[in-house]
Write a protein that holds these residues in place. Structure first.
Motif, PDB file in Angstrom:
ATOM      1  N   LYS A 123     -24.638  10.938  -1.475  1.00 42.32           N
ATOM      2  CA  LYS A 123     -24.412  11.463  -2.833  1.00 42.32           C
ATOM      3  C   LYS A 123     -24.932  12.899  -2.942  1.00 42.32           C
ATOM      4  O   LYS A 123     -24.272  13.775  -3.511  1.00 42.32           O
ATOM      5  CB  LYS A 123     -25.081  10.559  -3.861  1.00 42.32           C
ATOM      6  CG  LYS A 123     -24.786  10.929  -5.321  1.00 42.32           C
ATOM      7  CD  LYS A 123     -25.426   9.921  -6.264  1.00 42.32           C
ATOM      8  CE  LYS A 123     -24.956  10.134  -7.703  1.00 42.32           C
ATOM      9  NZ  LYS A 123     -25.335  11.447  -8.252  1.00 42.32           N
ATOM     10  N   PHE A 126     -22.524  15.285  -0.821  1.00 44.89           N
ATOM     11  CA  PHE A 126     -21.184  15.528  -1.357  1.00 44.89           C
ATOM     12  C   PHE A 126     -21.198  16.062  -2.791  1.00 44.89           C
ATOM     13  O   PHE A 126     -20.370  16.904  -3.150  1.00 44.89           O
ATOM     14  CB  PHE A 126     -20.342  14.250  -1.291  1.00 44.89           C
ATOM     15  CG  PHE A 126     -19.914  13.872   0.104  1.00 44.89           C
ATOM     16  CD1 PHE A 126     -19.129  14.732   0.854  1.00 44.89           C
ATOM     17  CD2 PHE A 126     -20.291  12.667   0.668  1.00 44.89           C
ATOM     18  CE1 PHE A 126     -18.731  14.399   2.145  1.00 44.89           C
ATOM     19  CE2 PHE A 126     -19.896  12.324   1.948  1.00 44.89           C
ATOM     20  CZ  PHE A 126     -19.116  13.192   2.694  1.00 44.89           C
ATOM     21  N   GLU A 127     -22.146  15.581  -3.598  1.00 45.50           N
ATOM     22  CA  GLU A 127     -22.095  15.909  -5.023  1.00 45.50           C
ATOM     23  C   GLU A 127     -23.046  17.024  -5.437  1.00 45.50           C
ATOM     24  O   GLU A 127     -22.856  17.626  -6.493  1.00 45.50           O
ATOM     25  CB  GLU A 127     -22.362  14.640  -5.834  1.00 45.50           C
ATOM     26  CG  GLU A 127     -21.313  13.555  -5.585  1.00 45.50           C
ATOM     27  CD  GLU A 127     -21.529  12.294  -6.402  1.00 45.50           C
ATOM     28  OE1 GLU A 127     -22.337  12.338  -7.364  1.00 45.50           O
ATOM     29  OE2 GLU A 127     -20.899  11.252  -6.084  1.00 45.50           O
ATOM     30  N   GLU A 128     -24.059  17.314  -4.623  1.00 40.99           N
ATOM     31  CA  GLU A 128     -24.969  18.411  -4.958  1.00 40.99           C
ATOM     32  C   GLU A 128     -24.803  19.606  -4.015  1.00 40.99           C
ATOM     33  O   GLU A 128     -24.751  20.748  -4.463  1.00 40.99           O
ATOM     34  CB  GLU A 128     -26.413  17.919  -4.962  1.00 40.99           C
ATOM     35  CG  GLU A 128     -26.682  16.878  -6.053  1.00 40.99           C
ATOM     36  CD  GLU A 128     -28.155  16.584  -6.228  1.00 40.99           C
ATOM     37  OE1 GLU A 128     -28.972  17.526  -6.124  1.00 40.99           O
ATOM     38  OE2 GLU A 128     -28.489  15.414  -6.467  1.00 40.99           O
ATOM     39  N   ASP A 130     -22.150  19.973  -2.173  1.00 42.51           N
ATOM     40  CA  ASP A 130     -20.710  20.220  -2.147  1.00 42.51           C
ATOM     41  C   ASP A 130     -20.173  20.324  -0.723  1.00 42.51           C
ATOM     42  O   ASP A 130     -19.314  21.141  -0.415  1.00 42.51           O
ATOM     43  CB  ASP A 130     -20.364  21.486  -2.941  1.00 42.51           C
ATOM     44  CG  ASP A 130     -18.880  21.576  -3.287  1.00 42.51           C
ATOM     45  OD1 ASP A 130     -18.257  20.509  -3.459  1.00 42.51           O
ATOM     46  OD2 ASP A 130     -18.354  22.712  -3.371  1.00 42.51           O
ATOM     47  N   ASP A 181     -15.196  14.248   2.308  1.00 40.89           N
ATOM     48  CA  ASP A 181     -15.135  14.199   0.845  1.00 40.89           C
ATOM     49  C   ASP A 181     -13.960  13.358   0.366  1.00 40.89           C
ATOM     50  O   ASP A 181     -14.016  12.753  -0.710  1.00 40.89           O
ATOM     51  CB  ASP A 181     -15.086  15.603   0.246  1.00 40.89           C
ATOM     52  CG  ASP A 181     -13.921  16.433   0.759  1.00 40.89           C
ATOM     53  OD1 ASP A 181     -13.387  16.137   1.854  1.00 40.89           O
ATOM     54  OD2 ASP A 181     -13.540  17.400   0.069  1.00 40.89           O
ATOM     55  N   TRP A 184     -15.229   9.813   0.462  1.00 41.78           N
ATOM     56  CA  TRP A 184     -16.436   9.541  -0.318  1.00 41.78           C
ATOM     57  C   TRP A 184     -16.222   8.602  -1.501  1.00 41.78           C
ATOM     58  O   TRP A 184     -17.039   7.683  -1.706  1.00 41.78           O
ATOM     59  CB  TRP A 184     -17.087  10.851  -0.743  1.00 41.78           C
ATOM     60  CG  TRP A 184     -18.240  10.716  -1.692  1.00 41.78           C
ATOM     61  CD1 TRP A 184     -18.402  11.360  -2.890  1.00 41.78           C
ATOM     62  CD2 TRP A 184     -19.414   9.902  -1.538  1.00 41.78           C
ATOM     63  NE1 TRP A 184     -19.577  11.000  -3.486  1.00 41.78           N
ATOM     64  CE2 TRP A 184     -20.227  10.095  -2.682  1.00 41.78           C
ATOM     65  CE3 TRP A 184     -19.842   9.004  -0.557  1.00 41.78           C
ATOM     66  CZ2 TRP A 184     -21.436   9.445  -2.864  1.00 41.78           C
ATOM     67  CZ3 TRP A 184     -21.052   8.338  -0.741  1.00 41.78           C
ATOM     68  CH2 TRP A 184     -21.841   8.571  -1.876  1.00 41.78           C
ATOM     69  N   LYS A 188     -18.494   5.404  -1.603  1.00 45.17           N
ATOM     70  CA  LYS A 188     -19.445   5.281  -2.718  1.00 45.17           C
ATOM     71  C   LYS A 188     -19.283   3.933  -3.417  1.00 45.17           C
ATOM     72  O   LYS A 188     -20.279   3.252  -3.727  1.00 45.17           O
ATOM     73  CB  LYS A 188     -19.223   6.428  -3.708  1.00 45.17           C
ATOM     74  CG  LYS A 188     -20.203   6.462  -4.854  1.00 45.17           C
ATOM     75  CD  LYS A 188     -19.940   7.687  -5.730  1.00 45.17           C
ATOM     76  CE  LYS A 188     -20.926   7.796  -6.886  1.00 45.17           C
ATOM     77  NZ  LYS A 188     -20.671   9.005  -7.718  1.00 45.17           N
TER      78      LYS A 188
END
Length: 202
Positions: A123, A126-128, A130, A181, A184, A188
């Motif tokens: 997480k 991929f989400e912070e 990028d 990505d 993901w 997730k």
């Protein structure tokens, strides 16, 4: 290009929290890593507390240099260190990194600890950060870790033949897996199922 990560930033799960590795973790983490059972299926061999301390010192140095982001896994219930993992080979230009150097104390094997650590690190990646690609490299003989990474949805890409040599001269293949990505969202969702449905029944 280097990457920095604030030491006051934690990734908080239910079973564990991930804290950036700090000097204060050194002794307890080295004690955990001195357990020879951890190294049975790895190309690396740790035979003493001094070897384990060297490993922790290297992680701290790489963190300072901005080439790796090492974490310690802290068991939420007890506050004890359960293991460690890190983002390494961080390439911000190409938006990729490897999750590796994942070592967990035997007391926490076959629990939710590793799954939850992977969920939060992915997480974060991929989400912070990028990123668009996370890689995993696993010794060819370590079938337990290969099955574990396949179980969360990583894709096997191939085998790097004769990729590592142990201090005793043993030559090892490495198996490469990745999550992109594009993968993901499904990974997730699968991790959520494993953590909050499967482990909830245990």
């Amino acid at each position: 290009m280097t990457v920095k990560y604030s030491n006051d930033r934690m990734l908080q799960g239910q079973t564990i929290r991930l804290e950036p590795l700090e000097e204060r973790h050194r002794e307890e983490l080295a004690e955990l890593l001195a357990d020879r059972r951890i190294w049975e299926f790895t190309w690396r061999k740790i035979n003493s507390r001094e070897d384990a301390l060297d490993l922790v010192n290297t992680a701290l140095a790489n963190q300072t240099a901005g080439t790796e982001i090492p974490f310690v896994m802290i068991e939420a219930a007890s506050g004890r260190i359960a293991g460690t993992s890190r983002l390494k080979n961080v390439d911000l230009k190409n938006r990729s990194a490897e999750i590796g150097c994942t070592w967990i104390g035997p007391a926490y094997w076959r629990t939710a600890v590793n799954t939850e650590a992977k969920a939060w690190m992915l997480k974060f990646a991929f989400e912070e950060l990028d990123l668009i690609r996370i890689e995993f490299t696993i010794v060819g003989t370590n079938l337990r870790s290969q099955r574990a990474i396949e179980r969360i949805g990583a894709i096997k890409e191939g085998v790097l033949r004769k990729h590592r040599i142990s201090p005793d001269g043993t030559v090892h293949d490495n198996v490469v897996y990745s999550i992109t990505d594009d993968d993901w969202p499904a990974v997730k969702a699968n991790l959520h199922h494993l953590l909050y449905v499967k482990y909830a029944r245990v």
